[in-house]
Scaffold this motif. Structure first.
Motif, PDB file in Angstrom:
ATOM      1  N   HIS A 116      -2.076  -3.924  -0.730  1.00 42.11           N
ATOM      2  CA  HIS A 116      -2.483  -2.558  -0.373  1.00 42.11           C
ATOM      3  C   HIS A 116      -1.869  -2.124   0.957  1.00 42.11           C
ATOM      4  O   HIS A 116      -2.521  -1.455   1.764  1.00 42.11           O
ATOM      5  CB  HIS A 116      -4.007  -2.419  -0.326  1.00 42.11           C
ATOM      6  CG  HIS A 116      -4.710  -3.067  -1.472  1.00 42.11           C
ATOM      7  ND1 HIS A 116      -4.511  -2.685  -2.781  1.00 42.11           N
ATOM      8  CD2 HIS A 116      -5.590  -4.095  -1.513  1.00 42.11           C
ATOM      9  CE1 HIS A 116      -5.257  -3.429  -3.572  1.00 42.11           C
ATOM     10  NE2 HIS A 116      -5.910  -4.302  -2.845  1.00 42.11           N
ATOM     11  N   ALA A 117      -0.622  -2.472   1.173  1.00 43.57           N
ATOM     12  CA  ALA A 117       0.056  -2.136   2.429  1.00 43.57           C
ATOM     13  C   ALA A 117       0.144  -0.631   2.647  1.00 43.57           C
ATOM     14  O   ALA A 117       0.310  -0.173   3.779  1.00 43.57           O
ATOM     15  CB  ALA A 117       1.452  -2.754   2.450  1.00 43.57           C
ATOM     16  N   ASP A 118      -0.016   0.148   1.594  1.00 48.29           N
ATOM     17  CA  ASP A 118       0.072   1.607   1.728  1.00 48.29           C
ATOM     18  C   ASP A 118      -1.275   2.252   2.063  1.00 48.29           C
ATOM     19  O   ASP A 118      -1.370   3.469   2.175  1.00 48.29           O
ATOM     20  CB  ASP A 118       0.653   2.221   0.457  1.00 48.29           C
ATOM     21  CG  ASP A 118      -0.123   1.846  -0.795  1.00 48.29           C
ATOM     22  OD1 ASP A 118      -0.844   0.837  -0.782  1.00 48.29           O
ATOM     23  OD2 ASP A 118      -0.003   2.568  -1.798  1.00 48.29           O
ATOM     24  N   ILE A 119      -2.317   1.448   2.247  1.00 50.25           N
ATOM     25  CA  ILE A 119      -3.630   1.977   2.620  1.00 50.25           C
ATOM     26  C   ILE A 119      -3.905   1.603   4.070  1.00 50.25           C
ATOM     27  O   ILE A 119      -3.703   0.469   4.490  1.00 50.25           O
ATOM     28  CB  ILE A 119      -4.748   1.410   1.709  1.00 50.25           C
ATOM     29  CG1 ILE A 119      -4.529   1.854   0.269  1.00 50.25           C
ATOM     30  CG2 ILE A 119      -6.119   1.865   2.198  1.00 50.25           C
ATOM     31  CD1 ILE A 119      -5.532   1.279  -0.709  1.00 50.25           C
ATOM     32  N   ARG A 120      -4.394   2.560   4.831  1.00 43.62           N
ATOM     33  CA  ARG A 120      -4.764   2.314   6.228  1.00 43.62           C
ATOM     34  C   ARG A 120      -6.163   1.699   6.251  1.00 43.62           C
ATOM     35  O   ARG A 120      -7.106   2.259   5.691  1.00 43.62           O
ATOM     36  CB  ARG A 120      -4.756   3.624   7.013  1.00 43.62           C
ATOM     37  CG  ARG A 120      -5.197   3.470   8.445  1.00 43.62           C
ATOM     38  CD  ARG A 120      -5.116   4.789   9.201  1.00 43.62           C
ATOM     39  NE  ARG A 120      -5.642   4.638  10.532  1.00 43.62           N
ATOM     40  CZ  ARG A 120      -6.715   5.272  10.994  1.00 43.62           C
ATOM     41  NH1 ARG A 120      -7.360   6.129  10.231  1.00 43.62           N
ATOM     42  NH2 ARG A 120      -7.136   5.068  12.223  1.00 43.62           N
ATOM     43  N   PHE A 121      -6.287   0.541   6.880  1.00 43.14           N
ATOM     44  CA  PHE A 121      -7.573  -0.121   7.053  1.00 43.14           C
ATOM     45  C   PHE A 121      -7.936  -0.070   8.540  1.00 43.14           C
ATOM     46  O   PHE A 121      -7.572  -0.952   9.305  1.00 43.14           O
ATOM     47  CB  PHE A 121      -7.513  -1.576   6.580  1.00 43.14           C
ATOM     48  CG  PHE A 121      -7.290  -1.720   5.097  1.00 43.14           C
ATOM     49  CD1 PHE A 121      -8.234  -1.266   4.192  1.00 43.14           C
ATOM     50  CD2 PHE A 121      -6.146  -2.324   4.603  1.00 43.14           C
ATOM     51  CE1 PHE A 121      -8.048  -1.407   2.823  1.00 43.14           C
ATOM     52  CE2 PHE A 121      -5.945  -2.480   3.237  1.00 43.14           C
ATOM     53  CZ  PHE A 121      -6.900  -2.011   2.348  1.00 43.14           C
ATOM     54  N   PRO A 122      -8.648   0.970   8.970  1.00 43.92           N
ATOM     55  CA  PRO A 122      -8.931   1.125  10.400  1.00 43.92           C
ATOM     56  C   PRO A 122     -10.010   0.160  10.892  1.00 43.92           C
ATOM     57  O   PRO A 122     -10.854  -0.307  10.131  1.00 43.92           O
ATOM     58  CB  PRO A 122      -9.425   2.570  10.490  1.00 43.92           C
ATOM     59  CG  PRO A 122     -10.013   2.848   9.148  1.00 43.92           C
ATOM     60  CD  PRO A 122      -9.184   2.068   8.169  1.00 43.92           C
ATOM     61  N   THR A 123      -9.952  -0.102  12.196  1.00 47.79           N
ATOM     62  CA  THR A 123     -11.004  -0.876  12.857  1.00 47.79           C
ATOM     63  C   THR A 123     -12.233   0.019  13.016  1.00 47.79           C
ATOM     64  O   THR A 123     -12.136   1.250  12.898  1.00 47.79           O
ATOM     65  CB  THR A 123     -10.545  -1.327  14.253  1.00 47.79           C
ATOM     66  OG1 THR A 123     -10.402  -0.152  15.077  1.00 47.79           O
ATOM     67  CG2 THR A 123      -9.233  -2.102  14.203  1.00 47.79           C
TER      68      THR A 123
END
Length: 176
Positions: A116-123
């Motif tokens: 899922h490198a195209d999804i932003r996983f924010p802190t």
């Protein structure tokens, strides 16, 4: 318990759990199939009258009303998905004194860290900043990352980092 909103409820496990705890729940998802299954689960649990299932593409529409709890758990999607805008709308739906709970992935699983490198996983701190909340209007009750144990598709043990942000909207008399 009061009124709860479960965003991206899928097949309704969290919404049914909330209803079982006494909440009046609005469960929303983009999938009509998932909502039909969720309604079936609620009916099987004898809670069909405690959950209002609504179909929404949260990028285009949002449930009406004010809620004592708004939950957005693992609200990630591929492509052009305005997660930050949706979460700001979710925050505006929280009643004074109510809770906004946002849980999400912090990255890919250990066996495929680039999944899922195209999804932003924010802190959690990035989620909080993205909410653009008015100064002094909210209290941070929890902002944390944690690791969960999972089983990889090939049966080996693995892990995945997730995070959670829990905020309380201050009542007017508490703000400022």
């Amino acid at each position: 318990p009061g009124r709860a909103l479960d965003l991206g409820c899928g097949e309704g496990a969290d919404a049914v759990w909330l209803a079982r705890q006494g909440w009046r729940v609005t469960g929303t998802d983009i999938s009509g199939v998932a909502l039909a299954r969720a309604a079936g689960h609620a009916a099987e649990a004898g809670l069909g009258d405690r959950v209002d299932w609504q179909r929404h593409d949260l990028a285009d529409s949002f449930p009406d009303g004010e809620f004592d709890l708004v939950s957005a758990c693992f609200l990630h999607s591929y492509g052009d998905f305005p997660r930050e805008r949706i979460l700001r709308t979710a925050a505006s739906a929280v009643a004074p004194g109510g809770i906004l709970l946002i849980a999400g992935h912090a990255g890919g699983p250990s066996w495929d860290p680039d999944a899922h490198a195209d999804i932003r996983f924010p802190t959690p701190d990035e989620v909080l900043a993205d909410l653009e909340l008015p100064e002094g209007a909210w209290e941070v009750l929890l902002s944390a990352e944690h690791e969960q144990a999972l089983t990889a598709p090939d049966g080996r043990p693995g892990t995945r980092r997730d995070n959670a942000l829990k905020l309380r909207r201050r009542a007017a008399r508490d703000a400022g």
